[in-house]
Design a protein around this motif. Structure first.
Motif, PDB file in Angstrom:
ATOM      1  N   GLU A 104      16.293  87.442  38.580  1.00  0.00           N
ATOM      2  CA  GLU A 104      15.887  86.852  37.305  1.00  0.00           C
ATOM      3  C   GLU A 104      17.125  86.420  36.522  1.00  0.00           C
ATOM      4  O   GLU A 104      18.168  87.060  36.585  1.00  0.00           O
ATOM      5  CB  GLU A 104      15.101  87.885  36.497  1.00  0.00           C
ATOM      6  CG  GLU A 104      14.622  87.360  35.163  1.00  0.00           C
ATOM      7  CD  GLU A 104      13.797  88.378  34.411  1.00  0.00           C
ATOM      8  OE1 GLU A 104      12.585  88.470  34.684  1.00  0.00           O
ATOM      9  OE2 GLU A 104      14.386  89.073  33.556  1.00  0.00           O
ATOM     10  N   VAL A 105      16.985  85.325  35.779  1.00  0.00           N
ATOM     11  CA  VAL A 105      18.074  84.838  34.929  1.00  0.00           C
ATOM     12  C   VAL A 105      17.456  84.185  33.691  1.00  0.00           C
ATOM     13  O   VAL A 105      16.367  83.617  33.753  1.00  0.00           O
ATOM     14  CB  VAL A 105      18.996  83.856  35.698  1.00  0.00           C
ATOM     15  CG1 VAL A 105      18.261  82.602  36.118  1.00  0.00           C
ATOM     16  CG2 VAL A 105      20.226  83.499  34.890  1.00  0.00           C
ATOM     17  N   LEU A 106      18.142  84.308  32.567  1.00  0.00           N
ATOM     18  CA  LEU A 106      17.737  83.674  31.321  1.00  0.00           C
ATOM     19  C   LEU A 106      18.691  82.511  31.077  1.00  0.00           C
ATOM     20  O   LEU A 106      19.910  82.694  31.049  1.00  0.00           O
ATOM     21  CB  LEU A 106      17.802  84.685  30.170  1.00  0.00           C
ATOM     22  CG  LEU A 106      17.462  84.184  28.777  1.00  0.00           C
ATOM     23  CD1 LEU A 106      16.009  83.685  28.706  1.00  0.00           C
ATOM     24  CD2 LEU A 106      17.689  85.298  27.752  1.00  0.00           C
ATOM     25  N   VAL A 107      18.146  81.298  30.903  1.00  0.00           N
ATOM     26  CA  VAL A 107      18.960  80.093  30.729  1.00  0.00           C
ATOM     27  C   VAL A 107      18.655  79.467  29.374  1.00  0.00           C
ATOM     28  O   VAL A 107      17.492  79.329  28.989  1.00  0.00           O
ATOM     29  CB  VAL A 107      18.686  79.083  31.866  1.00  0.00           C
ATOM     30  CG1 VAL A 107      19.425  77.772  31.632  1.00  0.00           C
ATOM     31  CG2 VAL A 107      19.070  79.686  33.219  1.00  0.00           C
ATOM     32  N   VAL A 108      19.715  79.070  28.682  1.00  0.00           N
ATOM     33  CA  VAL A 108      19.623  78.349  27.416  1.00  0.00           C
ATOM     34  C   VAL A 108      20.271  76.990  27.617  1.00  0.00           C
ATOM     35  O   VAL A 108      21.378  76.896  28.149  1.00  0.00           O
ATOM     36  CB  VAL A 108      20.344  79.122  26.287  1.00  0.00           C
ATOM     37  CG1 VAL A 108      20.495  78.258  25.040  1.00  0.00           C
ATOM     38  CG2 VAL A 108      19.598  80.398  25.968  1.00  0.00           C
ATOM     39  N   GLY A 109      19.548  75.931  27.205  1.00  0.00           N
ATOM     40  CA  GLY A 109      20.115  74.597  27.368  1.00  0.00           C
ATOM     41  C   GLY A 109      19.237  73.518  26.770  1.00  0.00           C
ATOM     42  O   GLY A 109      18.366  73.779  25.943  1.00  0.00           O
ATOM     43  N   HIS A 110      19.467  72.297  27.230  1.00  0.00           N
ATOM     44  CA  HIS A 110      18.731  71.115  26.778  1.00  0.00           C
ATOM     45  C   HIS A 110      17.710  70.740  27.843  1.00  0.00           C
ATOM     46  O   HIS A 110      17.959  70.907  29.033  1.00  0.00           O
ATOM     47  CB  HIS A 110      19.688  69.954  26.541  1.00  0.00           C
ATOM     48  CG  HIS A 110      20.734  70.259  25.518  1.00  0.00           C
ATOM     49  ND1 HIS A 110      20.473  70.283  24.171  1.00  0.00           N
ATOM     50  CD2 HIS A 110      22.044  70.578  25.655  1.00  0.00           C
ATOM     51  CE1 HIS A 110      21.581  70.590  23.523  1.00  0.00           C
ATOM     52  NE2 HIS A 110      22.545  70.781  24.397  1.00  0.00           N
ATOM     53  N   ALA A 111      16.576  70.178  27.404  1.00  0.00           N
ATOM     54  CA  ALA A 111      15.470  69.892  28.329  1.00  0.00           C
ATOM     55  C   ALA A 111      15.019  68.440  28.236  1.00  0.00           C
ATOM     56  O   ALA A 111      15.106  67.813  27.173  1.00  0.00           O
ATOM     57  CB  ALA A 111      14.289  70.810  28.021  1.00  0.00           C
ATOM     58  N   VAL A 112      14.512  67.925  29.372  1.00  0.00           N
ATOM     59  CA  VAL A 112      13.822  66.638  29.426  1.00  0.00           C
ATOM     60  C   VAL A 112      12.623  66.779  30.354  1.00  0.00           C
ATOM     61  O   VAL A 112      12.611  67.625  31.251  1.00  0.00           O
ATOM     62  CB  VAL A 112      14.713  65.466  29.922  1.00  0.00           C
ATOM     63  CG1 VAL A 112      15.879  65.218  28.989  1.00  0.00           C
ATOM     64  CG2 VAL A 112      15.177  65.683  31.341  1.00  0.00           C
TER      65      VAL A 112
END
Length: 168
Positions: free
Chosen positions: A8-16
């Motif tokens: 499992e990993v938690l990712v923060v970023g920009h989405a399209v």
């Protein structure tokens, strides 16, 4: 391709939100701009709690397999999404059984070839079958690792092999 248990990993970023047909048309493609934004110097410097220096691409919300729309989030792995920077989203990528495909060599061509291998596997009815739930790309210094979630109950691991080293 090998089958592994993806952590499992938690990712923060920009989405399209996009699809492969749109990405094949330079006038409609959104991913190049997303990646340019993510690759800009200091793009994620203000994100607290980073786990490492890798870039992550999460593919989620598949509409209908590899031909339908999906959401791609490009960002960084974090310990917690507290203090989420404005304009960014957070997604928890569950730990699941996945096909792992490694892309090494000049980018983006090596990554394109890895995805073409995945598409051939999918279109050819390859086992294990993709789940089209949450897929992950991990971009690191040595290349890119793709982790493609597979349907449960499809265990092609031959006797005598460990789960993380069975060749598909």
């Amino acid at each position: 391709m090998i089958i592994v248990e993806r952590p499992e990993v938690l990712v923060v970023g920009h989405a399209v939100r996009t699809n492969n047909a749109a990405e094949a048309d330079p006038s409609r493609a959104q991913l190049p701009a997303l990646w340019a934004r993510a690759g800009a110097p200091g793009a994620f410097a203000h994100v607290p709690g980073r786990v490492d220096e890798n870039l992550y691409a999460v593919l989620i919300d598949y509409e209908s397999g590899q031909q339908g729309a999906y959401t791609q989030i490009v960002g960084v792995a974090v310990r917690t999404a507290a203090g989420l920077p404005e304009g960014m989203v957070a997604v928890r990528v569950p730990g699941v059984q996945s096909l792992k495909v490694e892309a090494h060599g000049p980018m983006p061509q090596a990554l394109i070839e890895a995805w073409q291998q995945v598409w051939r596997h999918t279109e050819g009815g390859g086992i294990p079958a993709r789940a089209f739930t949450t897929d992950l790309e991990v971009h690191h210094r040595a290349g890119v690792d793709l982790y493609l979630a597979v349907l449960p109950g499809h265990n092609p691991i031959p006797a005598g092999h460990t789960r993380d080293r069975a060749q598909i």
